[in-house]
Design a protein around this motif. Sequence first.
Motif, short mmCIF file in Angstrom:
data_model
loop_
_atom_site.label_atom_id
_atom_site.label_comp_id
_atom_site.label_asym_id
_atom_site.label_seq_id
_atom_site.Cartn_x
_atom_site.Cartn_y
_atom_site.Cartn_z
N GLU A 224 -12.49 8.47 10.85
CA GLU A 224 -13.57 8.29 9.88
C GLU A 224 -12.96 8.16 8.49
N PHE A 225 -13.50 7.23 7.71
CA PHE A 225 -13.01 6.96 6.35
C PHE A 225 -14.18 6.98 5.37
N THR A 226 -13.90 7.37 4.14
CA THR A 226 -14.90 7.33 3.07
C THR A 226 -14.29 6.61 1.87
N THR B 55 -3.58 9.40 0.76
CA THR B 55 -4.72 8.66 1.30
C THR B 55 -5.63 9.52 2.18
N TRP B 56 -5.38 10.82 2.22
CA TRP B 56 -6.20 11.74 3.00
C TRP B 56 -7.21 12.39 2.06
N ASP B 57 -8.47 12.37 2.41
CA ASP B 57 -9.54 12.95 1.60
C ASP B 57 -9.19 14.40 1.27
N GLY B 58 -9.16 14.74 -0.02
CA GLY B 58 -8.81 16.08 -0.45
C GLY B 58 -9.72 17.16 0.09
N ARG B 59 -10.92 16.79 0.52
CA ARG B 59 -11.87 17.78 1.07
C ARG B 59 -11.51 18.17 2.50
N LEU C 280 0.84 -1.20 0.00
CA LEU C 280 0.00 0.00 0.00
C LEU C 280 0.88 1.25 0.00
N LEU C 281 1.97 1.21 0.77
CA LEU C 281 2.86 2.36 0.82
C LEU C 281 3.56 2.59 -0.51
N THR C 282 3.82 1.52 -1.26
CA THR C 282 4.49 1.67 -2.55
C THR C 282 3.51 1.77 -3.73
N THR C 283 2.23 1.85 -3.43
CA THR C 283 1.14 1.96 -4.43
C THR C 283 1.01 0.74 -5.33
N GLU C 284 1.54 -0.41 -4.89
CA GLU C 284 1.36 -1.64 -5.67
C GLU C 284 -0.09 -2.09 -5.65
N ARG C 285 -0.79 -1.73 -4.58
CA ARG C 285 -2.22 -2.03 -4.50
C ARG C 285 -2.89 -1.03 -3.57
N LEU C 286 -4.24 -1.02 -3.62
CA LEU C 286 -5.03 -0.12 -2.78
C LEU C 286 -5.58 -0.90 -1.58
N ALA C 287 -5.88 -0.18 -0.52
CA ALA C 287 -6.50 -0.78 0.65
C ALA C 287 -7.90 -1.27 0.28
N GLU C 288 -8.25 -2.45 0.75
CA GLU C 288 -9.58 -3.01 0.49
C GLU C 288 -10.59 -2.62 1.55
N THR C 289 -10.10 -2.24 2.75
CA THR C 289 -10.99 -1.87 3.84
C THR C 289 -10.47 -0.61 4.53
N GLY D 73 -14.81 6.29 -5.67
CA GLY D 73 -14.12 5.77 -6.85
C GLY D 73 -13.38 4.47 -6.57
N GLY D 74 -13.88 3.68 -5.62
CA GLY D 74 -13.25 2.41 -5.30
C GLY D 74 -12.04 2.52 -4.39
N ARG D 75 -11.73 3.73 -3.90
CA ARG D 75 -10.56 3.94 -3.03
C ARG D 75 -10.99 4.44 -1.67
N TRP D 76 -10.34 3.94 -0.63
CA TRP D 76 -10.58 4.43 0.72
C TRP D 76 -9.71 5.65 1.01
N PHE D 77 -10.30 6.61 1.73
CA PHE D 77 -9.59 7.82 2.15
C PHE D 77 -9.86 8.09 3.62
N TYR D 78 -8.84 8.56 4.32
CA TYR D 78 -9.00 9.06 5.68
C TYR D 78 -9.71 10.40 5.57
N THR D 79 -10.79 10.59 6.34
CA THR D 79 -11.55 11.84 6.26
C THR D 79 -11.26 12.75 7.45
N GLU D 80 -11.38 12.19 8.65
CA GLU D 80 -11.11 12.98 9.85
C GLU D 80 -10.95 12.09 11.05
N GLY D 81 -10.35 12.65 12.08
CA GLY D 81 -10.19 11.92 13.33
C GLY D 81 -10.64 12.76 14.51
N ARG D 82 -11.19 12.08 15.48
CA ARG D 82 -11.65 12.79 16.71
C ARG D 82 -11.12 12.06 17.93
#
Length: 120
Positions: free
Chosen positions: A106-108, A53-57, A21-30, A111-120
């Motif tokens: 929180e993750f969203t 991997t951080w949500d651009g928003r 995942l760190l080398t972009t060979e594959r994407l996280a599935e969960t 487009g088939g990719r997981w992103f970190y959205t925010e943390g509390r």
Amino acid sequence: MTDEPCPCGTGRALSQCCGPLLTTERLAETAEELMRSRYTAHVFGNAEHLWRTWDGRTRPAVVNPGEARWTGLEITEVVDGGPDDLTGTVVFTARHEGGELAERSEFTRRGGRWFYTEGR
């Protein structure tokens, strides 16, 4: 990439766990898998993986992994975040020399990719 244990705590080798995942060979599935890879990125100071991997928003302009020496990760709860979900939550405690960080992340999935959205 070596067969050293992955820092994320799964017990698997880095090359079979977060390394691809760190080398972009594959994407996280969960969401949990992405969260573990982000912890591993902090361990290795991999700002590029954290930024990618951080949500651009919600992502800051500059992502800095910081100077902490991370020593362990404990996942305490996972809500949704599976391959067919659009959102997920991972509650964890990440330990470092001098303390720990407890967070409800929180993750969203878009487009088939997981992103970190925010943390509390």
